[in-house]
Scaffold this motif. Structure first.
Motif, short mmCIF file in Angstrom:
data_model
loop_
_atom_site.label_atom_id
_atom_site.label_comp_id
_atom_site.label_asym_id
_atom_site.label_seq_id
_atom_site.Cartn_x
_atom_site.Cartn_y
_atom_site.Cartn_z
N LYS A 266 -29.88 -56.74 -110.84
CA LYS A 266 -29.38 -55.80 -109.91
C LYS A 266 -29.65 -55.03 -109.10
O LYS A 266 -28.12 -54.84 -108.27
CB LYS A 266 -28.49 -55.78 -111.71
N LYS A 267 -30.52 -54.28 -109.30
CA LYS A 267 -30.89 -53.09 -108.39
C LYS A 267 -31.25 -53.91 -107.83
O LYS A 267 -31.90 -52.84 -106.52
CB LYS A 267 -31.70 -51.85 -109.67
N ALA A 268 -32.35 -55.54 -107.77
CA ALA A 268 -32.77 -55.51 -106.38
C ALA A 268 -32.78 -55.26 -105.29
O ALA A 268 -31.05 -55.35 -105.21
CB ALA A 268 -33.60 -56.64 -106.36
N LYS A 269 -33.02 -54.94 -104.31
CA LYS A 269 -33.09 -54.60 -102.84
C LYS A 269 -32.62 -56.04 -102.15
O LYS A 269 -33.11 -57.10 -102.49
CB LYS A 269 -33.61 -54.08 -101.56
N THR A 270 -31.31 -56.32 -101.30
CA THR A 270 -30.95 -57.46 -100.36
C THR A 270 -30.24 -57.07 -98.99
O THR A 270 -31.12 -56.24 -98.81
CB THR A 270 -30.43 -58.20 -101.03
N ASP A 271 -29.29 -57.53 -98.85
CA ASP A 271 -29.43 -57.34 -97.55
C ASP A 271 -27.54 -58.00 -97.43
O ASP A 271 -27.18 -57.83 -98.12
CB ASP A 271 -29.72 -57.92 -96.41
N THR A 272 -26.72 -57.53 -95.92
CA THR A 272 -25.59 -57.32 -96.24
C THR A 272 -24.83 -59.24 -96.04
O THR A 272 -23.70 -58.91 -95.90
CB THR A 272 -25.32 -56.60 -95.26
N ASP A 273 -25.48 -59.90 -95.74
CA ASP A 273 -24.82 -61.55 -95.45
C ASP A 273 -24.83 -62.04 -96.20
O ASP A 273 -25.83 -62.23 -97.29
CB ASP A 273 -26.69 -61.90 -94.26
N ARG A 274 -23.69 -62.65 -96.56
CA ARG A 274 -23.59 -63.25 -97.20
C ARG A 274 -24.08 -64.45 -97.72
O ARG A 274 -24.20 -65.48 -98.49
CB ARG A 274 -21.86 -63.35 -97.93
N LEU A 275 -24.22 -64.78 -96.62
CA LEU A 275 -24.77 -66.14 -96.61
C LEU A 275 -26.56 -66.35 -96.78
O LEU A 275 -27.21 -65.76 -96.24
CB LEU A 275 -24.72 -67.14 -95.07
N ILE A 276 -26.99 -67.26 -97.90
CA ILE A 276 -27.82 -66.97 -98.08
C ILE A 276 -29.19 -67.49 -97.51
O ILE A 276 -28.50 -68.87 -97.86
CB ILE A 276 -28.09 -66.73 -100.01
N THR A 277 -29.81 -67.17 -97.33
CA THR A 277 -31.46 -68.74 -96.11
C THR A 277 -32.32 -67.43 -96.82
O THR A 277 -32.85 -66.67 -96.69
CB THR A 277 -30.88 -67.80 -94.95
N TYR A 278 -33.47 -68.57 -97.08
CA TYR A 278 -34.82 -68.48 -97.16
C TYR A 278 -35.44 -68.92 -95.44
O TYR A 278 -35.91 -69.31 -94.74
CB TYR A 278 -34.91 -69.79 -97.77
N ASP A 279 -36.31 -66.96 -95.63
CA ASP A 279 -36.83 -66.73 -94.49
C ASP A 279 -37.12 -65.61 -94.85
O ASP A 279 -37.46 -63.98 -93.84
CB ASP A 279 -35.21 -66.35 -93.40
N PRO A 280 -38.70 -65.25 -94.50
CA PRO A 280 -39.50 -64.79 -95.64
C PRO A 280 -39.83 -63.62 -94.80
O PRO A 280 -39.74 -62.11 -94.24
CB PRO A 280 -40.67 -65.61 -95.73
N ASP A 281 -39.41 -63.56 -92.80
CA ASP A 281 -40.08 -62.51 -92.35
C ASP A 281 -38.46 -62.22 -91.81
O ASP A 281 -38.58 -60.39 -91.77
CB ASP A 281 -40.32 -63.53 -90.44
N LYS A 282 -37.71 -62.57 -91.41
CA LYS A 282 -36.47 -61.72 -90.91
C LYS A 282 -35.35 -61.17 -92.24
O LYS A 282 -35.29 -59.74 -92.60
CB LYS A 282 -35.25 -62.88 -90.26
N ARG A 283 -35.68 -62.19 -93.31
CA ARG A 283 -34.77 -61.29 -94.84
C ARG A 283 -35.86 -61.79 -96.68
O ARG A 283 -36.72 -61.90 -96.92
CB ARG A 283 -34.14 -62.85 -95.06
N PRO A 284 -36.70 -61.01 -96.06
CA PRO A 284 -38.00 -60.60 -96.82
C PRO A 284 -37.52 -60.43 -98.48
O PRO A 284 -37.93 -60.78 -99.61
CB PRO A 284 -38.99 -59.17 -96.78
N GLU A 285 -36.44 -59.16 -98.63
CA GLU A 285 -36.21 -58.85 -100.14
C GLU A 285 -34.80 -60.50 -100.89
O GLU A 285 -35.67 -60.85 -101.50
CB GLU A 285 -34.69 -57.79 -99.92
N VAL A 286 -34.50 -60.82 -100.13
CA VAL A 286 -33.67 -62.14 -100.47
C VAL A 286 -34.84 -63.68 -100.81
O VAL A 286 -34.60 -63.83 -102.22
CB VAL A 286 -32.54 -63.00 -98.80
N SER A 287 -35.44 -63.66 -99.33
CA SER A 287 -36.49 -64.28 -100.21
C SER A 287 -37.45 -64.31 -100.72
O SER A 287 -37.62 -65.13 -101.85
CB SER A 287 -37.58 -64.27 -97.95
N ASN A 288 -37.66 -62.88 -101.30
CA ASN A 288 -38.71 -62.69 -101.95
C ASN A 288 -37.80 -63.37 -103.72
O ASN A 288 -38.19 -64.18 -104.67
CB ASN A 288 -38.96 -61.59 -102.63
#
Length: 361
Positions: free
Chosen positions: A252-274
């Motif tokens: 629950k405390k894991a870092k993500t980003d503000t974009d609601r659309l979830i996409t797999y993009d390790p370069d631009k969205r490392p936290e969500v992608s992880n």
């Protein structure tokens, strides 16, 4: 003639080629191989260890390969002032090993701390005569470990640890070591020591094999900060021994980003992608398919998905860990048997080393 750098560290391409050949042969001739792997006893293991190395060890064991697992307790002394918890941490490692599926009763897996195998440690002395200070100075892995530990002064134990690691690998004549790309310099130094020992003392007879890297294909699992590799010292990990509730709180405390659309993009969205990568491993699905399922659900839905997937995956592992936690005598028995087996191998190797070095009495 190869340059000193090539002799010492080899090339990634050569290591990869050897690794690919071994991987193919393992399924056909597992009895040809003996693996040496291990960990430092600095506490319990986490999800990064599970997906990055532990599951591969279990796979090798189940293929029929002999697996020697060294608990590198002396190494703790090289970069830490604290030593009061080493014994407890050794026991924690054994419990994690058994929980994930390493089986000391199968006759192929042996778990031992190297401080209890004196014959292994005796190999350090002749090995030190085969490397120069300049070669140790160039080892990039040691430099990184020194920086990570925040040390201003380097003790001799840290400085020569790559040579001690060579003793860990070669005492049992292991010919395969599972590693990541970042650990290749250590292993290349071990290969160099084996080659130089054979040439100088063995008169080109193979006293020691030149162990090959079995390069991991597992993806690097970042910590919950999404920025660095999962690590206990960085406080960004999920421990295997954590409860389901603790796991949920951490995710629950894991870092993500503000974009609601979830996409797999390790370069631009490392936290969500992880997080998607962790969920993918736990569900045996692709991160892309999970991202598509979550869609516009945002970070909240993503974290719920990861929590359920990971807790489900870890449930049987945690159940096995509870069983062995309630049987401390079993942990000691596993270590005693592992030490006995390791010493048998080390005694044979040291006897051969003394003979070729003309030190028999």
């Amino acid at each position: 003639m190869n340059s000193v750098k090539t002799i010492e560290y080899g090339t990634f391409e050569a290591s990869l080629k050897r690794s690919e050949a071994i991987e193919k042969d393992l399924k056909i001739n597992p009895g040809k191989y003996r693996v040496l792997t291990g960990d430092r006893p600095t506490g319990s293991l986490h999800v990064g260890h599970l997906f990055g190395s532990l599951e591969n060890r279990v796979r090798l064991q189940n293929l029929g390969v002999e697996v020697f697992v060294v608990i590198a307790d002396y190494q703790v002394l090289t970069d830490r002032d604290a030593f009061d918890a080493i014994s407890e941490n050794v026991h924690q490692l054994v419990m994690d090993y058994v929980a994930v599926g390493l089986d000391p009763d199968c006759g192929r897996t042996f778990i031992f701390p190297h401080s209890h195998v004196p014959e292994l440690n005796q190999l350090l002395l002749p090995f030190l005569t085969l490397v120069s200070n300049a070669e140790l100075d160039r080892n990039p892995t040691v430099k990184e470990e020194i920086e990570a530990a925040g040390q201003k002064r380097v003790n001799a134990g840290m400085y020569i640890y790559p040579v001690h690691q060579a003793a860990d690998i070669l005492f049992c004549k292991a010919n395969v070591v599972p590693v990541g790309k970042d650990q290749l310099p250590h292993l290349e130094l071990t290969r160099t020591i084996a080659r130089r020992f054979n040439k100088k003392f063995g008169k080109d007879k193979e006293v020691f094999p030149e162990p090959a890297a079995l390069l991991s294909s597992a993806p690097v699992i970042l910590g919950l900060d999404g920025a660095q590799k999962m690590s206990k010292s960085r406080h960004n990990s999920i421990m295997l021994r954590a409860t389901e509730e603790e796991t949920a709180k951490l995710i629950k405390k894991a870092k993500t980003d503000t974009d609601r659309l979830i996409t797999y993009d390790p370069d631009k969205r490392p936290e969500v992608s992880n997080l998607l990568r962790i969920a993918g491993i736990a569900t045996q699905r692709t991160p892309e398919s999970i991202a598509e399922e979550i869609g516009n659900g945002g970070a909240g839905k993503l974290k719920s998905f990861v929590t359920e997937a990971l807790n489900s995956y870890l449930r049987p592992i945690r159940a096995r860990r509870k069983e062995i936690e309630n049987d401390p005598g079993r942990v000691r028995d596993i270590l005693v048997r592992g030490i006995q087996r390791a010493r048998q191998e080390a005694e044979k190797t040291l006897a051969e080393v003394r003979t070729v070095m003309n030190m028999d009495i």
